[in-house]
Design an enzyme around this catalytic site. Structure first.
Site, short mmCIF file in Angstrom:
data_model
loop_
_atom_site.label_atom_id
_atom_site.label_comp_id
_atom_site.label_asym_id
_atom_site.label_seq_id
_atom_site.Cartn_x
_atom_site.Cartn_y
_atom_site.Cartn_z
N SER A 153 -12.80 -30.62 29.06
CA SER A 153 -13.29 -32.00 28.96
C SER A 153 -12.23 -32.84 28.25
CB SER A 153 -14.58 -32.05 28.14
OG SER A 153 -14.88 -33.38 27.75
N TYR A 167 -19.85 -29.80 21.00
CA TYR A 167 -19.50 -29.79 22.43
C TYR A 167 -17.99 -29.93 22.61
CZ TYR A 167 -18.91 -31.49 27.19
OH TYR A 167 -18.47 -31.65 28.49
N1 LIG Z 1 -19.87 -35.64 33.38
C1 LIG Z 1 -18.82 -35.77 32.57
O1 LIG Z 1 -18.40 -36.88 32.23
C2 LIG Z 1 -18.08 -34.55 32.08
C3 LIG Z 1 -16.91 -34.76 31.34
C4 LIG Z 1 -16.20 -33.67 30.88
C5 LIG Z 1 -16.65 -32.38 31.16
N2 LIG Z 1 -17.80 -32.20 31.87
C6 LIG Z 1 -18.22 -30.82 32.13
O2 LIG Z 1 -18.36 -30.65 33.53
C7 LIG Z 1 -19.32 -29.61 33.79
C8 LIG Z 1 -20.36 -30.13 34.77
O3 LIG Z 1 -21.00 -31.24 34.16
P1 LIG Z 1 -21.81 -32.34 34.99
O4 LIG Z 1 -21.35 -33.66 34.53
O5 LIG Z 1 -21.80 -32.02 36.45
O6 LIG Z 1 -23.26 -32.12 34.35
P2 LIG Z 1 -24.71 -31.90 34.97
O7 LIG Z 1 -24.91 -32.81 36.14
O8 LIG Z 1 -25.59 -31.99 33.80
O9 LIG Z 1 -24.65 -30.38 35.51
C9 LIG Z 1 -24.47 -29.33 34.62
C10 LIG Z 1 -24.68 -28.01 35.34
O10 LIG Z 1 -24.68 -26.97 34.34
C11 LIG Z 1 -25.93 -26.29 34.41
N3 LIG Z 1 -26.46 -25.90 33.10
C12 LIG Z 1 -26.68 -26.69 32.02
N4 LIG Z 1 -27.31 -25.98 31.05
C13 LIG Z 1 -27.50 -24.73 31.56
C14 LIG Z 1 -28.09 -23.55 31.07
N5 LIG Z 1 -28.64 -23.48 29.86
N6 LIG Z 1 -28.09 -22.44 31.85
C15 LIG Z 1 -27.57 -22.48 33.10
N7 LIG Z 1 -26.99 -23.56 33.63
C16 LIG Z 1 -26.97 -24.68 32.87
C17 LIG Z 1 -26.90 -27.29 35.00
O11 LIG Z 1 -28.02 -26.61 35.49
P3 LIG Z 1 -29.53 -27.19 35.22
O12 LIG Z 1 -29.83 -27.97 36.45
O13 LIG Z 1 -30.36 -25.96 35.02
O14 LIG Z 1 -29.46 -28.03 33.97
C18 LIG Z 1 -26.02 -27.95 36.04
O15 LIG Z 1 -25.96 -27.16 37.20
C19 LIG Z 1 -19.88 -29.22 32.41
O16 LIG Z 1 -19.22 -28.08 31.93
C20 LIG Z 1 -19.56 -30.43 31.54
O17 LIG Z 1 -19.47 -30.09 30.19
C21 LIG Z 1 -18.53 -33.25 32.34
#
Ligand SMILES: NC(=O)c1ccc[n+]([C@@H]2O[C@H](COP(=O)([O-])OP(=O)(O)OC[C@H]3O[C@@H](n4cnc5c(N)ncnc54)[C@H](OP(=O)(O)O)[C@@H]3O)[C@@H](O)[C@H]2O)c1
Length: 262
Positions: A153, A167
């Protein structure tokens, strides 16, 4: 649908993607399917998000190359358990592993962080990733030219915003672990890189950031907009494909519209 990559780039290759039910992970899984891969998609804790997002994206002709698994990754041992599920369904090596599942779990003020909050963030964003990767290493080695692509991130480098200390630090672990693994696994022909998203409009920010904060952020980004999941997916495909990135390992690729320039 990702334009610009060959539809046969990952033909006869098996790719494992975690957190693929929605957001960035769903875009990544779709990208691999569009390029011919067999995709083992961990879609999160249940099927409901996958039905609304991933399965909406996937074309009927691609469904027979898609396996869906669910698992809560927020406790010790969960990554190893998921690896056993993945391995049970495999009949060959794993060519690419994308560690994407993760989240902030909440905004926690530094002065009142509890053991339970600390454990939840570490178990999901660090422990499950290490456990899953460790257990899949024999299957990755067997591919002779595999790739691991982790999800860091922008906050790993810049420190994130208030309430995100656990985080942000968990993602800094992922960046450093990526570089260390890259060095250690190079003799096995495994490349290890990470994608570091900036501010990407998924459920993540709908949960944790106000509209005002997001508008301020968008205005400050050189490319003048927030990112989308589809802005991130091509970087994962690029780093997973030896044809495109065979001499790249140990790198963190920033996908952020210029929000941070290292
Ligand atoms: N969006 C941003 O701006 C951003 C920026 C930097 C890094 N990231 C990283 O990118 C990755 C994807 O994020 P996203 O933005 O696509 O977020 P998201 O839409 O919230 O999706 C997160 C994914 O992780 C899964 N997850 C969360 N908690 C979990 C748990 N306890 N057990 C199993 N699976 C779990 C979720 O499944 P559920 O449906 O079960 O919750 C979902 O499939 C993450 O690692 C996040 O930290 C995101």
């Amino acid at each position: 649908m990702i334009d610009g990559f060959s539809q046969t780039l990952f033909e006869r290759k098996t790719v494992v993607v975690t957190g693929a039910g929605r957001g960035i992970g769903a875009a990544i899984a779709q990208g691999f399917l569009d390029c011919g891969a067999r995709v083992v998609a961990h879609v999160g804790r249940g099927m409901e998000h996958a039905q609304a997002d991933l399965l909406e994206r996937v074309r009927d002709t691609e469904r027979d190359r898609l396996t869906l698994l669910t698992a809560d990754l927020s406790g010790p041992g969960a990554g190893g358990d998921l690896a056993r599920m993945v391995l049970q369904g495999l009949d060959g090596p794993v060519h690419a592993l994308v560690n994407n599942a993760g989240t902030m779990e909440g905004r926690f003020a530094a002065e009142s962080v509890t053991k339970a909050e600390f454990d939840r963030v570490v178990d999901l964003n660090i422990r499950s990733v290490v456990e899953l990767t460790t257990a899949l290493l024999p299957a990755l080695k067997a591919a002779e030219g595999a790739a691991i692509v982790n999800t860091s991130s922008i906050s790993a480098t810049v420190g994130g915003s208030p309430g995100s200390s656990l985080y942000s630090a968990s993602k800094a672990f992922i960046s450093t672990w990526t570089r260390a693994l890259a060095r250690e696994l190079a003799p096995d022909g495994i490349r290890v890189n990470a994608v570091s998203p900036g501010t990407i409009m998924t459920d993540f920010h709908r949960r944790y950031s106000s509209e005002e904060k997001l508008a301020r952020t968008a205005a400050s980004i050189p490319l003048q907009r927030l990112g989308e999941a589809d802005d991130c997916a091509p970087a994962y495909l690029f780093l997973a494909a030896p044809e495109l990135s065979g001499y790249i390992t140990g790198q963190i690729v920033e996908v952020n519209g210029g929000q941070f320039m290292g």
